[in-house]
Design an enzyme around this catalytic site. Structure first.
Site, mmCIF file in Angstrom:
data_model
loop_
_atom_site.group_PDB
_atom_site.id
_atom_site.type_symbol
_atom_site.label_atom_id
_atom_site.label_comp_id
_atom_site.label_asym_id
_atom_site.label_seq_id
_atom_site.Cartn_x
_atom_site.Cartn_y
_atom_site.Cartn_z
ATOM 1 N N HIS A 221 0.867 -1.193 0.000
ATOM 2 C CA HIS A 221 0.000 0.000 0.000
ATOM 3 C C HIS A 221 0.895 1.232 0.000
ATOM 4 O O HIS A 221 1.297 1.743 1.055
ATOM 5 C CB HIS A 221 -0.926 -0.028 1.218
ATOM 6 C CG HIS A 221 -2.039 0.975 1.125
ATOM 7 N ND1 HIS A 221 -3.367 0.643 1.226
ATOM 8 C CD2 HIS A 221 -2.017 2.317 0.920
ATOM 9 C CE1 HIS A 221 -4.110 1.735 1.092
ATOM 10 N NE2 HIS A 221 -3.311 2.766 0.918
ATOM 11 N N HIS B 64 1.470 4.850 -2.202
ATOM 12 C CA HIS B 64 1.026 5.796 -3.243
ATOM 13 C C HIS B 64 2.223 6.517 -3.847
ATOM 14 O O HIS B 64 3.031 7.105 -3.113
ATOM 15 C CB HIS B 64 0.064 6.825 -2.659
ATOM 16 C CG HIS B 64 -1.247 6.254 -2.217
ATOM 17 N ND1 HIS B 64 -2.375 6.274 -3.001
ATOM 18 C CD2 HIS B 64 -1.608 5.627 -1.070
ATOM 19 C CE1 HIS B 64 -3.379 5.705 -2.350
ATOM 20 N NE2 HIS B 64 -2.934 5.302 -1.176
ATOM 21 N N ASP C 280 2.304 9.369 -5.723
ATOM 22 C CA ASP C 280 2.329 10.832 -5.558
ATOM 23 C C ASP C 280 2.469 11.265 -4.101
ATOM 24 O O ASP C 280 2.794 12.421 -3.838
ATOM 25 C CB ASP C 280 1.089 11.482 -6.203
ATOM 26 C CG ASP C 280 -0.207 10.832 -5.785
ATOM 27 O OD1 ASP C 280 -0.166 9.777 -5.131
ATOM 28 O OD2 ASP C 280 -1.279 11.376 -6.103
ATOM 29 N N GLY D 72 -9.405 8.231 -1.958
ATOM 30 C CA GLY D 72 -9.959 9.584 -1.808
ATOM 31 C C GLY D 72 -10.807 9.725 -0.562
ATOM 32 O O GLY D 72 -10.717 8.913 0.359
ATOM 33 N N HIS E 283 -9.912 1.229 -0.369
ATOM 34 C CA HIS E 283 -9.687 1.962 0.883
ATOM 35 C C HIS E 283 -11.029 1.978 1.629
ATOM 36 O O HIS E 283 -11.996 2.557 1.125
ATOM 37 C CB HIS E 283 -9.309 3.417 0.606
ATOM 38 C CG HIS E 283 -7.898 3.639 0.183
ATOM 39 N ND1 HIS E 283 -7.418 3.316 -1.047
ATOM 40 C CD2 HIS E 283 -6.853 4.203 0.862
ATOM 41 C CE1 HIS E 283 -6.139 3.656 -1.133
ATOM 42 N NE2 HIS E 283 -5.766 4.196 0.011
ATOM 43 N N GLU F 50 -11.542 3.707 7.035
ATOM 44 C CA GLU F 50 -10.503 4.678 7.410
ATOM 45 C C GLU F 50 -11.203 5.945 7.926
ATOM 46 O O GLU F 50 -11.115 6.283 9.097
ATOM 47 C CB GLU F 50 -9.624 4.984 6.183
ATOM 48 C CG GLU F 50 -8.445 5.893 6.442
ATOM 49 C CD GLU F 50 -7.688 6.250 5.145
ATOM 50 O OE1 GLU F 50 -8.252 6.116 4.045
ATOM 51 O OE2 GLU F 50 -6.534 6.700 5.261
ATOM 52 N N ASP G 209 1.706 3.676 3.106
ATOM 53 C CA ASP G 209 0.700 4.573 2.518
ATOM 54 C C ASP G 209 1.381 5.667 1.686
ATOM 55 O O ASP G 209 1.373 5.591 0.473
ATOM 56 C CB ASP G 209 -0.203 5.198 3.589
ATOM 57 C CG ASP G 209 -1.595 5.510 3.047
ATOM 58 O OD1 ASP G 209 -1.889 5.123 1.914
ATOM 59 O OD2 ASP G 209 -2.393 6.146 3.774
HETATM 60 ZN ZN LIG Z 1 -3.860 4.779 0.728
#
Ligand SMILES: [Zn+2]
Length: 352
Positions: free
Chosen positions: A19, A21, A23, A177, A204, A207, A285
């Site tokens: 997991h 990302h 960016d 998102g 996701h 959360e 993350d």
């Molecule tokens: Zn994430």
């Protein structure tokens, strides 16, 4: 705090980051260089100050606030060269923590402000990952993300393009998102397409929203894995079903604390999940936004939740099982990691 010796021992353990990302893990120095080359204006020219714009820190109050730094980075990730560079550097960063395998996720539709096609975005990222993989010996795969705030048509386009790359570097699609503003139930139709095209799904969930979001992700959207799942504790029946079905939870402790998915380590359920026998996996993350690395995440587990080295290694084995690799690829990766773990075992007592 774990001792310096324990930290460097954890750093050497073989790891798997599922997991991660793209960016959210761009280095501040890289953002500065790309912005200068592209003529993009940044709020500051100092790397140290830029870091504070790119990460959220402990005072972050919500997932929505956590997502803000991404807008700044997106400005420079609109060319093939920039995408290739950050992908390559991500593999380099993963190597520093001895990751054997990473699944890198990103939303290709966020990188077309200067006219790139989705395929061009994917090709550029994959080129960077492949180069990084050859250079640093870290195996890589891609997951593309649908975004909760995007129209269904845009998300479906992402899924259709993902189908073209399935098993050619891409292994799954995701939904990312603002979970609180855009509930999981809005995306049934979008992910019906992913199911129809037989693309594995991770979502996701649990959360910024509660257990009902996890239930929706698994039962309606067909998620094979859950990103975070922190709030699964709210529904005991569902927790037992997730355990029975061995649905992996991709947990990211530091991020989970920052987004306020949990209100403190005292309430963070990772030890409970692990002891209950759930398929817990641990990841970063966003290395820059959360100012973390997987060694730091593991050391938090040792420090606050008394995970032993053997248990940390079990998390890595869980992650290999949970990965979207083929049966044979998992077997090869597991053999490689187990070999390293066995070799390191002899020096355990010296550091723990
Ligand atoms: Zn994430």
């Amino acid at each position: 705090m774990v001792t310096k010796q324990a930290y460097s021992f954890i750093k050497q353990l073989p790891k798997v980051d599922l997991h991660l990302h793209l960016d959210g893990s761009v280095k501040p120095k890289t953002l500065l260089e790309l912005a200068r080359a592209q003529g993009v204006t940044l709020p500051t020219q100092s790397i140290a100050d830029l870091s504070s714009y790119m990460s959220v820190g402990d005072n972050c109050t919500s997932l929505a606030e956590y997502l803000r730094p991404f807008d700044l980075v997106a400005k420079v990730l609109q060319t093939k060269q920039a995408l290739e560079r950050v992908a390559y550097e991500l593999v380099e960063q993963a190597k520093q923590d001895n990751c054997a395998y990473i699944e890198v996720r990103f939303a290709p539709q966020q990188h077309r402000e200067q006219g790139l096609q989705l395929e061009e975005v994917l090709n550029a990222v994959m080129k960077g990952l492949t180069k990084g993989s050859c250079m640093f010996g870290v195996e890589t795969r891609v997951i593309t993300c649908c975004m909760r705030h995007h129209d269904a048509e845009v998300n479906k386009e992402v899924i259709r393009v993902a189908a073209k790359y399935l098993n050619k570097g891409l292994v799954a699609v995701d939904l990312a998102g603002d979970e609180n503003s855009f509930p999981t139930s809005l995306f049934r139709d979008t992910f019906a397409l992913a199911n129809q095209l037989e693309i594995p799904i991770t979502i996701h969930a649990g959360e910024a929203a509660g257990a009902e979001s996890i239930k929706e992700a698994v039962k309606q959207l067909g998620a094979a894995r859950i990103g975070h799942g922190v709030r699964l504790t709210e529904d005991d029946k569902l927790l037992h079903e997730i355990k029975k079905r061995e649905i992996p939870l991709e947990m990211c402790p530091i991020s989970n604390l920052q987004t306020k998915a949990t209100d403190g380590w005292g309430h963070y359920p990772i030890r409970y999940y692990f002891d209950q026998g759930l398929k817990v996996t641990v990841h970063t993350d966003n290395m820059t936004v959360s100012d973390t690395c997987i060694t730091k995440e593991f050391s938090i587990l040792m420090d606050h939740f008394h995970f032993t080295i053997t248990e940390l290694n079990q998390l890595t084995i869980n992650a290999i099982d949970a990965s979207f690799l083929s049966f044979q690829e998992k077997k090869t990766l597991k053999q490689k990691c187990l070999k390293q773990m066995k070799k390191q075992e002899q020096s355990f007592p010296m550091v723990v």
